[in-house]
Design a protein around this motif. Structure first.
Motif, PDB file in Angstrom:
ATOM      1  N   THR A  72       6.532   2.333   0.634  1.00 31.02           N
ATOM      2  CA  THR A  72       6.224   3.111   1.838  1.00 31.02           C
ATOM      3  C   THR A  72       6.843   4.500   1.796  1.00 31.02           C
ATOM      4  O   THR A  72       6.504   5.348   2.617  1.00 31.02           O
ATOM      5  CB  THR A  72       6.740   2.380   3.095  1.00 31.02           C
ATOM      6  N   MET A 149       1.507   5.429   0.332  1.00 32.13           N
ATOM      7  CA  MET A 149       0.944   5.342   1.677  1.00 32.13           C
ATOM      8  C   MET A 149      -0.510   5.798   1.751  1.00 32.13           C
ATOM      9  O   MET A 149      -1.185   5.527   2.745  1.00 32.13           O
ATOM     10  CB  MET A 149       1.799   6.147   2.652  1.00 32.13           C
ATOM     11  N   LEU A 152      -1.701   2.190   1.329  1.00 35.89           N
ATOM     12  CA  LEU A 152      -1.028   1.198   2.171  1.00 35.89           C
ATOM     13  C   LEU A 152      -1.301   1.420   3.651  1.00 35.89           C
ATOM     14  O   LEU A 152      -1.307   0.470   4.433  1.00 35.89           O
ATOM     15  CB  LEU A 152       0.483   1.215   1.914  1.00 35.89           C
ATOM     16  N   ARG A 153      -1.520   2.658   4.064  1.00 39.32           N
ATOM     17  CA  ARG A 153      -1.766   2.927   5.476  1.00 39.32           C
ATOM     18  C   ARG A 153      -3.034   2.254   5.979  1.00 39.32           C
ATOM     19  O   ARG A 153      -3.222   2.084   7.187  1.00 39.32           O
ATOM     20  CB  ARG A 153      -1.862   4.433   5.712  1.00 39.32           C
ATOM     21  N   ARG A 188       4.198   9.453   5.528  1.00 45.81           N
ATOM     22  CA  ARG A 188       5.361   8.581   5.444  1.00 45.81           C
ATOM     23  C   ARG A 188       5.991   8.431   6.827  1.00 45.81           C
ATOM     24  O   ARG A 188       5.598   9.092   7.782  1.00 45.81           O
ATOM     25  CB  ARG A 188       6.369   9.119   4.432  1.00 45.81           C
ATOM     26  N   HIS A 285       3.201  -4.077   8.886  1.00 47.91           N
ATOM     27  CA  HIS A 285       2.408  -2.852   9.020  1.00 47.91           C
ATOM     28  C   HIS A 285       1.020  -3.202   9.529  1.00 47.91           C
ATOM     29  O   HIS A 285       0.375  -4.128   9.030  1.00 47.91           O
ATOM     30  CB  HIS A 285       2.274  -2.139   7.677  1.00 47.91           C
ATOM     31  N   HIS A 293      -0.095   7.008   9.502  1.00 48.20           N
ATOM     32  CA  HIS A 293       0.616   6.015   8.695  1.00 48.20           C
ATOM     33  C   HIS A 293       0.420   4.593   9.214  1.00 48.20           C
ATOM     34  O   HIS A 293       0.930   3.650   8.612  1.00 48.20           O
ATOM     35  CB  HIS A 293       2.112   6.338   8.674  1.00 48.20           C
ATOM     36  N   PHE A 296       4.250   0.405  12.372  1.00 49.15           N
ATOM     37  CA  PHE A 296       5.207  -0.527  11.787  1.00 49.15           C
ATOM     38  C   PHE A 296       5.921  -1.279  12.897  1.00 49.15           C
ATOM     39  O   PHE A 296       6.395  -0.680  13.874  1.00 49.15           O
ATOM     40  CB  PHE A 296       6.222   0.211  10.908  1.00 49.15           C
TER      41      PHE A 296
END
Length: 300
Positions: A72, A149, A152-153, A188, A285, A293, A296
C-alpha cells in the motif's frame, strides 16, 4: 554491525510518473476486457513471507504466474527486471522522453501487459521495471514484483492478523471502524494515529515490516539504539537507529496497536505504519469511487 533486529522491504523509493512525453500510453485505467489464462495458477491465495511478514500473492501477467507483494506504500506496480525480461508478449514503452520523479537512483523502464490480480483484471496495465534485488534478498521466497495502489485501490482485501488469514474480499465477522487516514495526493494513504494526546502521521505501508515514526511525535520517548536491516530497491544495508519505548497507538476509534516499539526517525525521513503495528488487528480495504485510494477499515 550486530545481527539485524528488524527487516524492512520498502523505503518508498517507487517513483511517481510525473510527465509522459512519449505517445501511446495513458496512465488512466482502460476498459477491462477478459484476460486469457493459459496457465493454471492459484491467484486467490495470499501467503505471508516467513521473514519479512509481507503478504504475497500469485498474479497472472500475460498469463504467466508471478509472485507479487501487496504494498500500500507503492504508488505503482513494479516488476523485477529479470521477471520482466522473461515475460512473453509484453509491450515495452520508450521512456527516453519521459520525466520521472521519486527518490530511487534507478531510472525505471516501462512495459504494458495484461494483469490478473485476484478478482481484478486490467488490460494494458503499465508496469515499472526495476532491479528489485535488494528487496528480494530480504525475503525467504523471492518475489517477481510489487502490487502498488494503482491496482490495489480497485479491489477489496483483508489482512486478518488476529487469525493470520489474508484474502481478497471483506470479512463477515469483524466490527470495522474507519482507519484514521487521508489521501496524500498520489493514491497512497497517510494514517493519523494517536499516541496519547499526540497525533502521529505515517504512510500506511504494508510493504514495510517495521513501523517508523518521527521521534518528536512518539510520546513514550527513546529506548535503546538497535541494529536494523533496511532494504529498498537500490540497496540493502545495516544501520543503527533509536527504538521508541513501548507505547500504544490508536489507529481508529477504539482500535489500538498496543505495546509497539517503532524505529524513530527525524522529520526528513518517511514515517511508516508497518506490518508489526498491525499484529493482532484486522486491516480491510474497500474500493470507493469517492476517494482515489478507497476506504481502509480497522478492527481489534
Amino acid at each position: 554491525m550486530p545481527v539485524a533486529k528488524y527487516y524492512h522491504a520498502g523505503m518508498k523509493i517507487f517513483p511517481i510518473l510525473a510527465t509522459m512525453l512519449a505517445a501511446g500510453l495513458a496512465m488512466a485505467e482502460p476498459p477491462v476486457p477478459a484476460v486469457q489464462q493459459p496457465v493454471q495458477a492459484d491467484v486467490m491465495t495470499m501467503t505471508q513471507d516467513a521473514r519479512c511478514k509481507q503478504v504475497v500473492v500469485t498474479c497472472l501477467i500475460n498469463g504467466q504466474p508471478m509472485r507479487m507483494m501487496l504494498d500500500t506504500g507503492a504508488t505503482h506496480t513494479v516488476l523485477h527486471e529479470e521477471s520482466a525480461e522473461s515475460l512473453k508478449d509484453a509491450r515495452w514503452i520508450d521512456t527516453s522522453r519521459m520525466l520521472f520523479r521519486g527518490n530511487s537512483a534507478q531510472r525505471p523502464r516501462l512495459l504494458v501487459a495484461n494483469l490478473l490480480a485476484g478478482p481484478a483484471e486490467s488490460a494494458e496495465h503499465p508496469f515499472m521495471v526495476m532491479n528489485l534485488g535488494a528487496v528480494r534478498s530480504m525475503m525467504v521466497e523471492k518475489i517477481d514484483g510489487i502490487l502498488g495502489m494503482d491496482i490495489l485501490r480497485a479491489v477489496p482485501f483483508t489482512f486478518d492478523l488476529r487469525k493470520n488469514e489474508f484474502y481478497w474480499g471483506i470479512p463477515q465477522d469483524a466490527q470495522l471502524t474507519p482507519l484514521y487516514a487521508e489521501a496524500d495526493g498520489t493514491g497512497r494513504v497517510i494514517v493519523q494515529g494517536k499516541c496519547g494526546e499526540q497525533t502521529v502521521r505515517m504512510l500506511l505501508d504494508t510493504g514495510s515490516s517495521v513501523t517508523r515514526v518521527v521521534a518528536s511525535e512518539w510520546t513514550p520517548g527513546e529506548g535503546a539504539e538497535v541494529g536494523a536491516r533496511m532494504g529498498n530497491i537500490d540497496e540493502s544495508m545495516g544501520i543503527r537507529l533509536m527504538e521508541g519505548k513501548p507505547g500504544d497507538l490508536e489507529l481508529g476509534a477504539g482500535v489500538v496497536a498496543m505495546g509497539i516499539t517503532p524505529l524513530l526517525c527525524d522529520a526528513r525521513d518517511v514515517p511508516m505504519l508497518g506490518m508489526d503495528a498491525l499484529q493482532g488487528l484486522v486491516l480491510v480495504h474497500v474500493p470507493s469511487e469517492e476517494t482515489p485510494h478507497g476506504i481502509f477499515l480497522i478492527a481489534q
